[in-house]
Design an enzyme around this catalytic site. Structure first.
Site, PDB file in Angstrom:
ATOM      1  N   ASP A   1       0.949   2.187  10.428  1.00 16.83           N
ATOM      2  CA  ASP A   1       0.171   1.839   9.231  1.00 16.83           C
ATOM      3  C   ASP A   1      -1.176   2.566   9.339  1.00 16.83           C
ATOM      4  O   ASP A   1      -1.591   2.977  10.417  1.00 16.83           O
ATOM      5  CB  ASP A   1      -0.060   0.322   9.170  1.00 16.83           C
ATOM      6  CG  ASP A   1      -0.486  -0.177   7.785  1.00 16.83           C
ATOM      7  OD1 ASP A   1       0.349  -0.795   7.090  1.00 16.83           O
ATOM      8  OD2 ASP A   1      -1.648   0.061   7.388  1.00 16.83           O
TER       9      ASP A   1
ATOM     10  N   TYR B   1       1.869   4.767 -10.925  1.00 21.20           N
ATOM     11  CA  TYR B   1       2.746   4.052  -9.987  1.00 21.20           C
ATOM     12  C   TYR B   1       4.189   4.075 -10.477  1.00 21.20           C
ATOM     13  O   TYR B   1       5.118   4.334  -9.698  1.00 21.20           O
ATOM     14  CB  TYR B   1       2.231   2.619  -9.838  1.00 21.20           C
ATOM     15  CG  TYR B   1       2.999   1.752  -8.865  1.00 21.20           C
ATOM     16  CD1 TYR B   1       2.819   1.865  -7.486  1.00 21.20           C
ATOM     17  CD2 TYR B   1       3.891   0.776  -9.327  1.00 21.20           C
ATOM     18  CE1 TYR B   1       3.513   1.047  -6.601  1.00 21.20           C
ATOM     19  CE2 TYR B   1       4.576  -0.051  -8.447  1.00 21.20           C
ATOM     20  CZ  TYR B   1       4.381   0.087  -7.083  1.00 21.20           C
ATOM     21  OH  TYR B   1       5.062  -0.724  -6.204  1.00 21.20           O
TER      22      TYR B   1
ATOM     23  N   LYS C   1       7.205   5.853  -8.375  1.00 16.41           N
ATOM     24  CA  LYS C   1       8.376   5.133  -7.871  1.00 16.41           C
ATOM     25  C   LYS C   1       9.667   5.711  -8.463  1.00 16.41           C
ATOM     26  O   LYS C   1      10.718   5.679  -7.828  1.00 16.41           O
ATOM     27  CB  LYS C   1       8.252   3.634  -8.147  1.00 16.41           C
ATOM     28  CG  LYS C   1       7.146   2.959  -7.317  1.00 16.41           C
ATOM     29  CD  LYS C   1       7.350   3.110  -5.817  1.00 16.41           C
ATOM     30  CE  LYS C   1       6.369   2.277  -5.013  1.00 16.41           C
ATOM     31  NZ  LYS C   1       6.513   2.459  -3.552  1.00 16.41           N
TER      32      LYS C   1
HETATM   33  N1  LIG Z   1       4.315  -6.395  -3.762  1.00 17.57           N
HETATM   34  C1  LIG Z   1       5.097  -6.098  -4.775  1.00 17.57           C
HETATM   35  O1  LIG Z   1       5.208  -6.865  -5.737  1.00 17.57           O
HETATM   36  C2  LIG Z   1       5.885  -4.817  -4.771  1.00 17.57           C
HETATM   37  C3  LIG Z   1       6.920  -4.703  -5.705  1.00 17.57           C
HETATM   38  C4  LIG Z   1       7.713  -3.553  -5.691  1.00 17.57           C
HETATM   39  C5  LIG Z   1       7.484  -2.567  -4.756  1.00 17.57           C
HETATM   40  N2  LIG Z   1       6.470  -2.700  -3.860  1.00 17.57           N
HETATM   41  C6  LIG Z   1       6.301  -1.632  -2.864  1.00 17.57           C
HETATM   42  O2  LIG Z   1       6.614  -2.159  -1.594  1.00 17.57           O
HETATM   43  C7  LIG Z   1       5.825  -1.501  -0.592  1.00 17.57           C
HETATM   44  C8  LIG Z   1       5.059  -2.540   0.218  1.00 17.57           C
HETATM   45  O3  LIG Z   1       4.243  -3.270  -0.676  1.00 17.57           O
HETATM   46  P1  LIG Z   1       3.420  -4.563  -0.211  1.00 17.57           P
HETATM   47  O4  LIG Z   1       3.202  -5.356  -1.422  1.00 17.57           O
HETATM   48  O5  LIG Z   1       4.058  -5.149   0.980  1.00 17.57           O
HETATM   49  O6  LIG Z   1       2.040  -3.862   0.139  1.00 17.57           O
HETATM   50  P2  LIG Z   1       0.789  -4.265   1.053  1.00 17.57           P
HETATM   51  O7  LIG Z   1      -0.420  -3.786   0.342  1.00 17.57           O
HETATM   52  O8  LIG Z   1       0.866  -5.682   1.509  1.00 17.57           O
HETATM   53  O9  LIG Z   1       1.061  -3.322   2.305  1.00 17.57           O
HETATM   54  C9  LIG Z   1       1.051  -1.941   2.165  1.00 17.57           C
HETATM   55  C10 LIG Z   1       0.674  -1.351   3.490  1.00 17.57           C
HETATM   56  O10 LIG Z   1       0.655   0.066   3.341  1.00 17.57           O
HETATM   57  C11 LIG Z   1      -0.436   0.558   4.075  1.00 17.57           C
HETATM   58  N3  LIG Z   1      -0.863   1.859   3.575  1.00 17.57           N
HETATM   59  C12 LIG Z   1      -1.527   2.143   2.433  1.00 17.57           C
HETATM   60  N4  LIG Z   1      -1.788   3.458   2.379  1.00 17.57           N
HETATM   61  C13 LIG Z   1      -1.267   4.005   3.500  1.00 17.57           C
HETATM   62  C14 LIG Z   1      -1.221   5.328   4.033  1.00 17.57           C
HETATM   63  N5  LIG Z   1      -1.800   6.348   3.389  1.00 17.57           N
HETATM   64  N6  LIG Z   1      -0.599   5.519   5.202  1.00 17.57           N
HETATM   65  C15 LIG Z   1      -0.037   4.498   5.874  1.00 17.57           C
HETATM   66  N7  LIG Z   1      -0.072   3.224   5.444  1.00 17.57           N
HETATM   67  C16 LIG Z   1      -0.676   2.999   4.273  1.00 17.57           C
HETATM   68  C17 LIG Z   1      -1.533  -0.490   3.907  1.00 17.57           C
HETATM   69  O11 LIG Z   1      -2.507  -0.395   4.952  1.00 17.57           O
HETATM   70  C18 LIG Z   1      -0.729  -1.777   3.958  1.00 17.57           C
HETATM   71  O12 LIG Z   1      -0.665  -2.308   5.271  1.00 17.57           O
HETATM   72  C19 LIG Z   1       4.955  -0.506  -1.330  1.00 17.57           C
HETATM   73  O13 LIG Z   1       5.573   0.755  -1.316  1.00 17.57           O
HETATM   74  C20 LIG Z   1       4.910  -1.073  -2.740  1.00 17.57           C
HETATM   75  O14 LIG Z   1       4.661  -0.081  -3.706  1.00 17.57           O
HETATM   76  C21 LIG Z   1       5.662  -3.809  -3.851  1.00 17.57           C
END
Ligand SMILES: NC(=O)c1ccc[n+]([C@@H]2O[C@H](COP(=O)([O-])OP(=O)(O)OC[C@H]3O[C@@H](n4cnc5c(N)ncnc54)[C@H](O)[C@@H]3O)[C@@H](O)[C@H]2O)c1
Length: 256
Positions: A37, A156, A160
């Site tokens: 991360d 976004y 995606k």
């Molecule tokens: N939460 C939702 O509702 C949701 C829905 C659909 C898809 N997603 C996708 O699921 C994935 C995880 O989402 P989440 O909600 O658990 O996110 P989150 O924000 O809780 O965690 C994301 C993590 O990615 C890390 N990160 C950000 N930029 C980075 C980089 N340049 N290099 C390495 N790490 C990096 C952050 O430090 C964080 O720990 C993402 O790809 C998000 O787009 C989330």
């Protein structure tokens, strides 16, 4: 039952939310987990939690938008675990909530640098290790926002959509090498990314949950573990004849 016994997995964005839940679940199912991360403190905390629970893990601070950093960390993780079998591309950011005509080039590039190029860089770095191992499995984190349009977060959505196509393209390219590539497409999951948005919504989390799930068959927000279980299945040998799938994990949102 340990469904990933003997597997070596690298997870991006494993410091928080669904990446963290996936890393912890993989640790419980016997995988050696490379926890990566951007956030140094979080990767150490997650890896320590896995090892304290009796699993195998190591931590790397890794920025998925920096190709040389990704290459170095993936190679180091493969060295540490004597190979690599699984890559989970979870790191992602949501970016600006604007329609196309208001989005700046910098807004657009910021989201694509992480959400699209991050998947590209990590896949590019991991594939040579999978070829050495005789196969591998990749699970990309996409979103329902890569499957359907909506009137928010335009860069976004488009990013995606690109992740879905990278998934299908890589599945087609690497199937002959026994490398499977799938994606999960969650609807709204209660992670730190979403908690911030919900806190700013009039009425807070309860009102936000009601609004976000109004068009969902199962009317609750997802939990990180709901998605982690789908990722576990797709990454495991149980899914050995499944590739190129973009799986909605969405409480039925896209089925209606
Ligand atoms: N939460 C939702 O509702 C949701 C829905 C659909 C898809 N997603 C996708 O699921 C994935 C995880 O989402 P989440 O909600 O658990 O996110 P989150 O924000 O809780 O965690 C994301 C993590 O990615 C890390 N990160 C950000 N930029 C980075 C980089 N340049 N290099 C390495 N790490 C990096 C952050 O430090 C964080 O720990 C993402 O790809 C998000 O787009 C989330």
């Amino acid at each position: 039952m340990e469904r990933l016994q003997g597997k070596r997995a690298l997870i991006t964005g494993a410091g928080s939310g669904m990446g963290r839940a996936t890393a912890e679940l993989f640790g419980r199912h016997g995988a050696a987990v490379a926890v990566t991360d951007l956030d140094d403190a979080k990767v150490s905390e997650v890896a320590a939690g896995i090892t304290d629970a009796g699993g195998t893990a190591a931590a790397w601070r890794m920025d998925v938008s920096d190709e040389s950093d990704v290459r170095r960390c993936v190679d180091e993780a493969a060295d540490r675990f004597d190979g690599l079998d699984i890559l989970i591309n979870c790191a992602g950011i949501i970016g600006v909530d604007k329609p196309t005509h208001e989005v700046s080039e910098a807004d657009w590039d910021a989201v694509f640098a992480v959400d699209v190029k991050g998947v590209f860089f990590a896949t590019k770095a991991a594939v040579p290790h999978f070829l050495t191992a005789g196969g591998g499995a990749i699970v990309n984190f996409s979103s329902i926002y890569g499957l359907v349009g909506n009137d928010e977060f335009t860069p976004y959505h488009v990013a995606k959509g690109a992740v879905n196509m990278q998934t299908k393209q890589d599945a087609a390219s690497y199937g002959r090498h026994n490398i499977r590539v799938n994606a999960v497409n969650p609807s709204t999951v209660l992670t730190p990314l979403v908690e911030g948005i919900a806190a700013d919504y009039p009425g807070g989390l309860p009102a936000y949950e009601e609004m976000m799930t109004a068009h969902q068959s199962l009317r609750r927000l997802g939990r990180p573990i709901d998605v982690a279980h789908a990722v576990l299945f797709l990454a495991s040998d149980e899914a050995s004849w499944i590739t190129g799938v973009t799986l909605p994990v969405d409480g039925g949102y896209t089925a209606r």
